[in-house]
Design a protein around this motif. Structure first.
Motif, short mmCIF file in Angstrom:
data_model
loop_
_atom_site.label_atom_id
_atom_site.label_comp_id
_atom_site.label_asym_id
_atom_site.label_seq_id
_atom_site.Cartn_x
_atom_site.Cartn_y
_atom_site.Cartn_z
N PRO A 240 -1.03 -14.31 12.76
CA PRO A 240 0.18 -13.57 12.35
C PRO A 240 -0.16 -12.37 11.49
N ALA A 241 0.83 -11.51 11.30
CA ALA A 241 0.66 -10.35 10.43
C ALA A 241 0.26 -10.82 9.03
N GLY A 242 -0.57 -10.02 8.38
CA GLY A 242 -1.00 -10.35 7.02
C GLY A 242 -0.01 -9.82 6.00
N LEU A 243 -0.52 -9.09 5.02
CA LEU A 243 0.36 -8.56 3.97
C LEU A 243 1.35 -7.54 4.52
N SER A 244 1.08 -7.00 5.72
CA SER A 244 2.02 -6.05 6.31
C SER A 244 3.35 -6.70 6.66
N ARG A 245 3.43 -8.03 6.60
CA ARG A 245 4.72 -8.68 6.82
C ARG A 245 5.72 -8.30 5.73
N HIS A 246 5.20 -7.82 4.59
CA HIS A 246 6.08 -7.41 3.49
C HIS A 246 6.57 -5.97 3.66
N GLY A 247 5.91 -5.17 4.51
CA GLY A 247 6.33 -3.78 4.69
C GLY A 247 5.15 -2.83 4.74
N SER A 248 5.43 -1.56 4.50
CA SER A 248 4.42 -0.50 4.54
C SER A 248 4.56 0.36 3.29
N PHE A 249 3.45 0.93 2.83
CA PHE A 249 3.50 1.83 1.69
C PHE A 249 4.06 3.19 2.13
N ILE A 250 4.73 3.87 1.18
CA ILE A 250 5.20 5.22 1.45
C ILE A 250 5.24 5.99 0.14
N TRP A 251 4.86 7.25 0.21
CA TRP A 251 4.99 8.15 -0.94
C TRP A 251 6.44 8.59 -1.07
N GLY A 252 6.82 9.01 -2.28
CA GLY A 252 8.23 9.25 -2.59
C GLY A 252 8.76 10.62 -2.25
N HIS A 253 8.26 11.25 -1.19
CA HIS A 253 8.75 12.58 -0.85
C HIS A 253 10.22 12.59 -0.46
N LEU A 254 10.70 11.49 0.12
CA LEU A 254 12.10 11.44 0.53
C LEU A 254 13.02 11.12 -0.63
#
Length: 813
Positions: free
Chosen positions: A61-75
């Protein structure tokens, strides 16, 4: 009546039938769209003829990516993006941005750590997670490796745990700290001013890594290109960074052992950061890459496999698939992101600023959320999939290795061309994406620590090896004597050790060859005809003089040896007289054929399916069908940071306002009518050409946003009447606004005297955000006039309209 949209995406670049309208079998309207010039020509990413997806997914199964993805705060840069939204007439809501983060489980890279749980906090409202990042080291310190700066970064991490941190997902060791350490240190050595610590650090570098001779290079490549200084300096930086990172990790583990720790985010080409020596510290490794639109490169795959192999940990790629060096299409984005998971990566670290646009005075869309909605939404589709996608099944073959040779890679000045990295990438590409084999990267630290290389590997490739510590040479020789095949592409291998001592005798002993002067050869011909005919050289050629126990495997076009094999112990050591691992060679069909046959001849598996892994096209998002053409001639469809205006029709119309805008006046016009081409309600095609005062992302604009808007302070009702100059079958009315929008009643008329109700927009308060609303016309038939009646408002409530569009079908004359 049935309306069908038949146009194709502009990237396909051919004339198409845009829209037809039928009543039963009768054709009522037809609109021929002008031929659209393609934006992109030819492939710009690696090409896979027969991609696979579900067939390659395994049971893990998916590892820690099951929690989501990182993103910088440009938006989340609210003031900057609200201003852009008013100029470009695009929707932007602060609350919706955080809602978007929650929907896609986007984990923000934060400066410090975000604690706010107040009810009015959008972080708390939408439970947006963040990774805490130490930032004190950048403030007030000339060098990130100053002991006081390191203490500050460790203290920052300690402070994360001094209060509540319910939304903190993990701790990030910092962005480009290694890169800054190199750049700042070299520049301080050239211009130290009154900074005393640089002299102290220089003495340490000389003493511990430079044999008392080589300290910190004084400046970057144009001032001090000495390779031995750079080797010594990089090794000290690595050691100092490891100690810094270890201290930070100890703080996290002491306070919350379950909190993921993320490595420093390096940038660009692979730096010799001795990744394997940091494997025990971090739960997630990350690194940056930017596509250059070169179809013969798999750089993101190369970076992913290097770090995944060397650390054995999760790798979340910071793949710059925004408008960086090129504005990638959605299909190209899928290929770039597929490379991550094709090579062992497990997650994504998103940086989705319009980086390329930030360098322009005109056309900066700030974020690909605005500049390329189809790219943004495609990426979000991938992000959503990753939370549940099982990991691919990777081949279990581990008998071939490529040495990521930190000794040699470290010799290149920080801002110089880095040919050794290119050679290593080309080796990866020939063995993997080209031959379809499998292998693992190893580094010098592992090579020295593992007790028996020949038990692990049958073959080790050395793409580059000019500078090498004697103990590394010893281990490579031992590997060959114990039955391994050592393949060195670099004719200058073991030229010196890492402190400048001549080691060419060790090269002659291991490879059974004396390397002489450069040759003017242009081609290499293998002795084994099954490997191909004459191959064009893409690197400098050197004269090889083999001894009696060394076979010639290929010759140059002057007849001299070009590749040799030396029997040594139970194994062999192969040396090329011209390095075949270059990015130019990857683009050459003959060299690709050579290596496909070469790898198979060594007994390694080839044509493995993992190299066909690619996310499916079903993840590509496309714009919804347009409801005809824009009759106000002000539609802009942003595709990959290119404004497309092909869905417009110039009706030569105008509009009038029952009450003149008194807060933000409209363009002046005779008789009260404002031409669509001039009016602030219909000037998006001009507004997107706004000029900034400087070529930076946050630079102000020469003209205020009010130049592109209309606004009323008076609370009385306002009516805006649009005259389209002729009758059209109307389909949709669109409006962009901020402040307070009262209820809007929409009417249509053929003659401007008799009106028919055609739709309604409910009242809504936008405040400082920019919202939009649309309504389909409910009145059948064809109409020339559209009247939008805005109800009266409470005193103090502004009515601010940014842009209006009217869409319909254009009859064939």
């Amino acid at each position: 009546m049935q309306v069908r949209a038949l146009y194709t995406l502009p990237a396909e670049g051919r004339p198409v039938l845009a829209f037809t309208a039928h009543l039963g079998d009768q054709l009522l309207y037809r609109s021929q769209m002008q031929a659209i010039e393609p934006i992109y020509r030819g492939p710009r990413t690696w090409q896979i003829a027969d991609p696979l997806f579900e067939e390659l997914l395994g049971d893990e199964p998916a590892g820690l990516s099951r929690h989501g993805s990182f993103i910088w705060g440009h938006l989340n840069d609210v003031s900057l993006l609200r201003d852009l939204a008013r100029r470009f007439a695009v929707r932007y809501s602060e609350d919706e941005v955080y809602q978007l983060h929650a929907k896609h489980r986007l984990i923000m890279i934060a400066h410090g750590v975000i604690r706010s749980l107040e009810q009015d906090s959008p972080f708390a409202r939408w439970r947006v997670r963040n990774v805490g990042t130490a930032t004190s080291q950048y403030r007030g310190f000339p060098w990130v490796l100053d002991p006081a700066a390191i203490d500050a970064s460790v203290a920052d991490v300690e402070s994360f745990f001094a209060g509540p941190y319910p939304l903190m997902f993990g701790v990030f060791a910092g962005d480009e700290v290694d890169d800054n350490a190199l750049k700042q240190g070299a520049n301080l050595m050239a211009r130290p001013g009154d900074y005393d610590y640089i002299s102290e650090a220089d003495e340490i570098v000389r003493r511990d890594f430079g044999a008392g001779q080589f300290g910190i290079p004084a400046g970057l490549v144009e001032r001090d290109p000495d390779p031995y200084k750079w080797i010594a300096f990089r090794r000290w930086v690595n050691a100092t960074m490891r100690e810094r990172n270890r201290r930070m990790c100890e703080v996290v583990r002491r306070n919350n052992p379950d909190l993921p720790i993320v490595s420093v985010d390096g940038g660009g080409q692979i730096q010799p950061l001795e990744f394997s020596t940091q494997a025990d510290m971090f739960d997630i490794f990350t690194y940056q890459h930017a596509s250059r639109g070169e179809p013969w490169r798999c750089q993101m795959g190369y970076i992913t496999k290097v770090i995944s192999d060397l650390t054995g940990k999760e790798f979340w790629a910071c793949s710059h698939v925004e408008n960086y060096l090129v504005g990638l299409t959605p299909a190209e984005v899928l290929e770039e992101l597929s490379q991550v998971f094709r090579n062992g990566g497990s997650g994504l670290h998103l940086y989705l600023c319009d980086t390329g646009g930030a360098r322009k005075l005109v056309g900066d869309t700030k974020a690909c959320y605005f500049g390329s909605p189809r790219r943004w939404n495609t990426i979000m589709n991938v992000v959503d999939l990753l939370r549940t996608m099982p990991r691919p099944d990777y081949p279990d073959y581990q008998r071939t290795a490529i040495l990521l040779n930190g000794d040699t890679l470290a010799a290149a000045p920080y801002d110089a061309d880095r040919p050794y990295d290119g050679q290593t990438e080309a080796c990866y590409t020939m063995l993997g994406p080209v031959a379809g084999s499998w292998f693992r990267f190893i580094d010098c630290a592992q090579l020295l620590n593992w007790p028996d290389l020949a038990e692990r590997f049958d073959t080790i490739y050395l793409p580059c090896a000019r500078y090498q510590r004697p103990e590394v040479v010893d281990r490579l020789g031992e590997f060959a004597r114990q039955g391994g095949t050592l393949i060195c592409a670099d004719p200058q291998a073991f030229e010196t050790d890492t402190i400048g001592n001549d080691t060419t005798a060790r090269r002659a002993e291991l490879f059974g060859v004396t390397v002489g002067d450069k040759l003017s050869a242009t081609a290499l011909s293998p002795a084994d005809a099954s490997l191909g005919a004459a191959l064009p050289l893409t690197a400098e050629a050197y004269h090889l003089t083999p001894d009696a126990n060394t076979r010639v495997l290929a010759t140059f076009d002057d007849g001299s040896p070009a590749m040799t094999s030396h029997a040594i112990g139970d194994g062999s050591a192969i040396l090329f007289g011209s390095n075949p691992f270059s990015l130019a060679a990857v683009a050459d069909e003959q060299w690709r054929s050579f290596f496909a046959s070469w790898v198979e001849g060594l007994g390694a598996p080839t044509s493995l399916d993992i190299w066909r892994f690619q996310f499916p096209d079903s993840l590509i998002w496309g714009e919804p069908d347009a409801p005809g053409l824009c009759l106000t001639n002000n539609s802009v469809l942003w595709q990959d940071e290119v404004p497309r205006v092909h869905l417009n029709h110039d009706s030569a119309g105008s509009y009038t306002c029952s009450v003149a805008p008194d807060a933000m006046p409209d363009a002046p016009a005779d008789g009260g009518a404002v031409a669509f081409a001039d009016g602030h309600l219909t000037d998006r095609r001009q507004a997107i050409r706004s000029r900034k005062t400087e070529q930076t992302r946050g630079a102000p604009y020469a003209l205020p946003a009010s130049r592109w808007m209309v606004s009323w302070e008076t609370p009385e009702a306002v009516t805006v009447t649009f005259d389209l100059s002729r009758e059209y079958a109307l389909r949709e009315f669109r409006l962009w606004f901020c402040d307070a929008l009262p209820e809007v009643e929409l009417e249509v008329s053929a003659d401007g005297r008799e009106w028919q109700t055609a739709g309604q927009i409910d009242a809504v308060t936008a405040g400082e955000d920019v919202l939009d609303a649309s309504v389909e016309f409910t009145a059948p038939g064809s109409w020339r006039y559209v009247r939008a009646s805005f109800a009266a408002r409470e005193p103090g409530q502004l009515l601010t309209l940014i842009e209006a569009e009217i869409w319909g079908l254009v009859p064939e004359d």
